[in-house]
Design a protein around this motif. Sequence first.
Motif, PDB file in Angstrom:
ATOM      1  N   GLU A 127      -7.895 -24.534  59.855  1.00 20.13           N
ATOM      2  CA  GLU A 127      -6.801 -25.473  59.606  1.00 20.13           C
ATOM      3  C   GLU A 127      -6.938 -26.081  58.217  1.00 20.13           C
ATOM      4  O   GLU A 127      -8.022 -26.521  57.834  1.00 20.13           O
ATOM      5  N   GLY A 128      -5.845 -26.082  57.471  1.00 16.53           N
ATOM      6  CA  GLY A 128      -5.874 -26.675  56.147  1.00 16.53           C
ATOM      7  C   GLY A 128      -6.655 -25.875  55.136  1.00 16.53           C
ATOM      8  O   GLY A 128      -7.047 -26.391  54.100  1.00 16.53           O
ATOM      9  N   GLY A 129      -6.897 -24.597  55.418  1.00 14.91           N
ATOM     10  CA  GLY A 129      -7.657 -23.763  54.503  1.00 14.91           C
ATOM     11  C   GLY A 129      -6.866 -23.364  53.282  1.00 14.91           C
ATOM     12  O   GLY A 129      -5.771 -23.867  53.024  1.00 14.91           O
ATOM     13  N   ARG A 130      -7.424 -22.409  52.530  1.00 16.66           N
ATOM     14  CA  ARG A 130      -6.779 -21.974  51.295  1.00 16.66           C
ATOM     15  C   ARG A 130      -5.361 -21.498  51.557  1.00 16.66           C
ATOM     16  O   ARG A 130      -5.115 -20.669  52.422  1.00 16.66           O
ATOM     17  N   GLU A 131      -4.398 -21.998  50.781  1.00 14.77           N
ATOM     18  CA  GLU A 131      -2.996 -21.639  50.960  1.00 14.77           C
ATOM     19  C   GLU A 131      -2.564 -20.535  49.999  1.00 14.77           C
ATOM     20  O   GLU A 131      -1.577 -19.846  50.252  1.00 14.77           O
ATOM     21  N   LEU A 132      -3.288 -20.354  48.897  1.00 16.66           N
ATOM     22  CA  LEU A 132      -2.869 -19.409  47.873  1.00 16.66           C
ATOM     23  C   LEU A 132      -2.749 -17.996  48.424  1.00 16.66           C
ATOM     24  O   LEU A 132      -1.782 -17.295  48.132  1.00 16.66           O
ATOM     25  N   VAL A 133      -3.726 -17.581  49.222  1.00 16.41           N
ATOM     26  CA  VAL A 133      -3.702 -16.218  49.756  1.00 16.41           C
ATOM     27  C   VAL A 133      -2.494 -16.029  50.672  1.00 16.41           C
ATOM     28  O   VAL A 133      -1.754 -15.050  50.552  1.00 16.41           O
ATOM     29  N   GLU A 134      -2.279 -16.963  51.586  1.00 15.20           N
ATOM     30  CA  GLU A 134      -1.148 -16.854  52.503  1.00 15.20           C
ATOM     31  C   GLU A 134       0.175 -16.850  51.744  1.00 15.20           C
ATOM     32  O   GLU A 134       1.066 -16.038  52.029  1.00 15.20           O
ATOM     33  N   GLN A 135       0.317 -17.739  50.773  1.00 11.11           N
ATOM     34  CA  GLN A 135       1.559 -17.811  50.005  1.00 11.11           C
ATOM     35  C   GLN A 135       1.803 -16.526  49.227  1.00 11.11           C
ATOM     36  O   GLN A 135       2.941 -16.041  49.124  1.00 11.11           O
ATOM     37  N   SER A 136       0.746 -15.949  48.691  1.00  6.02           N
ATOM     38  CA  SER A 136       0.887 -14.739  47.879  1.00  6.02           C
ATOM     39  C   SER A 136       1.244 -13.514  48.715  1.00  6.02           C
ATOM     40  O   SER A 136       1.943 -12.604  48.234  1.00  6.02           O
ATOM     41  N   LEU A 137       0.774 -13.471  49.975  1.00  9.15           N
ATOM     42  CA  LEU A 137       1.009 -12.295  50.819  1.00  9.15           C
ATOM     43  C   LEU A 137       2.243 -12.424  51.700  1.00  9.15           C
ATOM     44  O   LEU A 137       2.698 -11.430  52.260  1.00  9.15           O
ATOM     45  N   VAL A 169     -21.652 -28.862  46.951  1.00  5.49           N
ATOM     46  CA  VAL A 169     -20.488 -28.921  47.838  1.00  5.49           C
ATOM     47  C   VAL A 169     -19.825 -27.545  47.921  1.00  5.49           C
ATOM     48  O   VAL A 169     -19.800 -26.806  46.939  1.00  5.49           O
ATOM     49  N   GLY A 170     -19.276 -27.235  49.104  1.00  2.92           N
ATOM     50  CA  GLY A 170     -18.727 -25.907  49.321  1.00  2.92           C
ATOM     51  C   GLY A 170     -17.240 -25.851  49.600  1.00  2.92           C
ATOM     52  O   GLY A 170     -16.704 -24.772  49.848  1.00  2.92           O
ATOM     53  N   SER A 171     -16.561 -26.995  49.573  1.00  3.73           N
ATOM     54  CA  SER A 171     -15.125 -26.994  49.854  1.00  3.73           C
ATOM     55  C   SER A 171     -14.490 -28.252  49.283  1.00  3.73           C
ATOM     56  O   SER A 171     -15.184 -29.243  49.001  1.00  3.73           O
ATOM     57  N   ILE A 172     -13.178 -28.215  49.115  1.00  8.96           N
ATOM     58  CA  ILE A 172     -12.445 -29.406  48.688  1.00  8.96           C
ATOM     59  C   ILE A 172     -12.637 -30.523  49.705  1.00  8.96           C
ATOM     60  O   ILE A 172     -12.856 -31.689  49.341  1.00  8.96           O
ATOM     61  N   ILE A 201     -12.937 -25.934  43.015  1.00 10.60           N
ATOM     62  CA  ILE A 201     -13.542 -27.191  43.465  1.00 10.60           C
ATOM     63  C   ILE A 201     -14.038 -27.992  42.264  1.00 10.60           C
ATOM     64  O   ILE A 201     -13.895 -29.218  42.217  1.00 10.60           O
ATOM     65  N   ALA A 202     -14.595 -27.309  41.268  1.00  9.94           N
ATOM     66  CA  ALA A 202     -15.077 -27.993  40.068  1.00  9.94           C
ATOM     67  C   ALA A 202     -13.934 -28.689  39.332  1.00  9.94           C
ATOM     68  O   ALA A 202     -14.085 -29.819  38.850  1.00  9.94           O
ATOM     69  N   ILE A 203     -12.793 -28.031  39.232  1.00 11.69           N
ATOM     70  CA  ILE A 203     -11.633 -28.632  38.577  1.00 11.69           C
ATOM     71  C   ILE A 203     -11.193 -29.878  39.333  1.00 11.69           C
ATOM     72  O   ILE A 203     -10.886 -30.924  38.731  1.00 11.69           O
ATOM     73  N   TYR A 204     -11.175 -29.781  40.647  1.00 10.13           N
ATOM     74  CA  TYR A 204     -10.799 -30.933  41.475  1.00 10.13           C
ATOM     75  C   TYR A 204     -11.789 -32.084  41.252  1.00 10.13           C
ATOM     76  O   TYR A 204     -11.399 -33.257  41.169  1.00 10.13           O
ATOM     77  N   ALA A 205     -13.084 -31.737  41.154  1.00 13.78           N
ATOM     78  CA  ALA A 205     -14.114 -32.760  40.947  1.00 13.78           C
ATOM     79  C   ALA A 205     -13.937 -33.475  39.610  1.00 13.78           C
ATOM     80  O   ALA A 205     -14.111 -34.699  39.515  1.00 13.78           O
ATOM     81  N   ARG A 206     -13.579 -32.733  38.574  1.00 14.71           N
ATOM     82  CA  ARG A 206     -13.353 -33.364  37.267  1.00 14.71           C
ATOM     83  C   ARG A 206     -12.230 -34.396  37.362  1.00 14.71           C
ATOM     84  O   ARG A 206     -12.289 -35.453  36.728  1.00 14.71           O
ATOM     85  N   GLY A 207     -11.230 -34.076  38.150  1.00 16.20           N
ATOM     86  CA  GLY A 207     -10.126 -35.006  38.320  1.00 16.20           C
ATOM     87  C   GLY A 207     -10.531 -36.290  39.030  1.00 16.20           C
ATOM     88  O   GLY A 207      -9.877 -37.329  38.872  1.00 16.20           O
TER      89      GLY A 207
END
Length: 235
Positions: A127-137, A169-172, A201-207
């Motif tokens: 639940e709430g996992g990565r959306e990019l793959v689903e949206q792309s397919l 850390v391993g996830s958003i 995740i690193a980009i999110y952390a910088r934010g």
Amino acid sequence: MTHWITYSEPSAARLSALLATMGHKAVCEPVTRIDNLLLPHAMPSERPDLIIALSQHAVSAYLANYFKPAHGGAVALAIGPATAAGLIQHGSLTVRVADPANSEGLLAMPEIRALRPEQTVWLLTGEGGRELVEQSLSGRCNLIRYNLYRREGRLPALAPQVSFEAIWVGSIHGLQQVDAGVEALKIDRKKTTLVASSERIAIYARGLGWTDPLVCEAFDLQTTQEICARIDHGG
């Protein structure tokens, strides 16, 4: 050097063992609890054209509760080595791993590029996992998403006097839990190195104000040594 590993098992134990070989201390305290979900309908007995696994938790839930012998021989794409490990050990599927180990790397794989509208693809995720793959397919194939688990947040009762040089850390979701507890745990975002499992995740952390987070996509001795050397030298 003391590390806080926020991963859940079995990833936490693997990373802790690697760090121990280098003489580092590790505190394994996950910031998420994994609850398996019951699917409203059983998975089909027929083998799909392709299986895509987006996390090791999804893999564990699938193999423990939903795998059928008829699925054997299906091609399974794993988003990274940790996700692939359980599938490889099971030995019933043909496993291929994304490189780089992220959604973009997975979507660039030849099996994805060659998909046709009539092919059936199972997306194993949470639940709430990565959306990019689903949206792309979506629309490119007969895509069926299976939410096999849910993450629930938890803030461990760590002693405030413990000083961590690095937090892994391993996830958003995991990062959000850590960030929500920095005040209570007296953690300085600018002085503590955050090690993220992906650039996303690193980009999110910088934010959020974390200074120069590092990215470690694989748990092998050489990669972990390189990350620890960078931590020693301030990134």
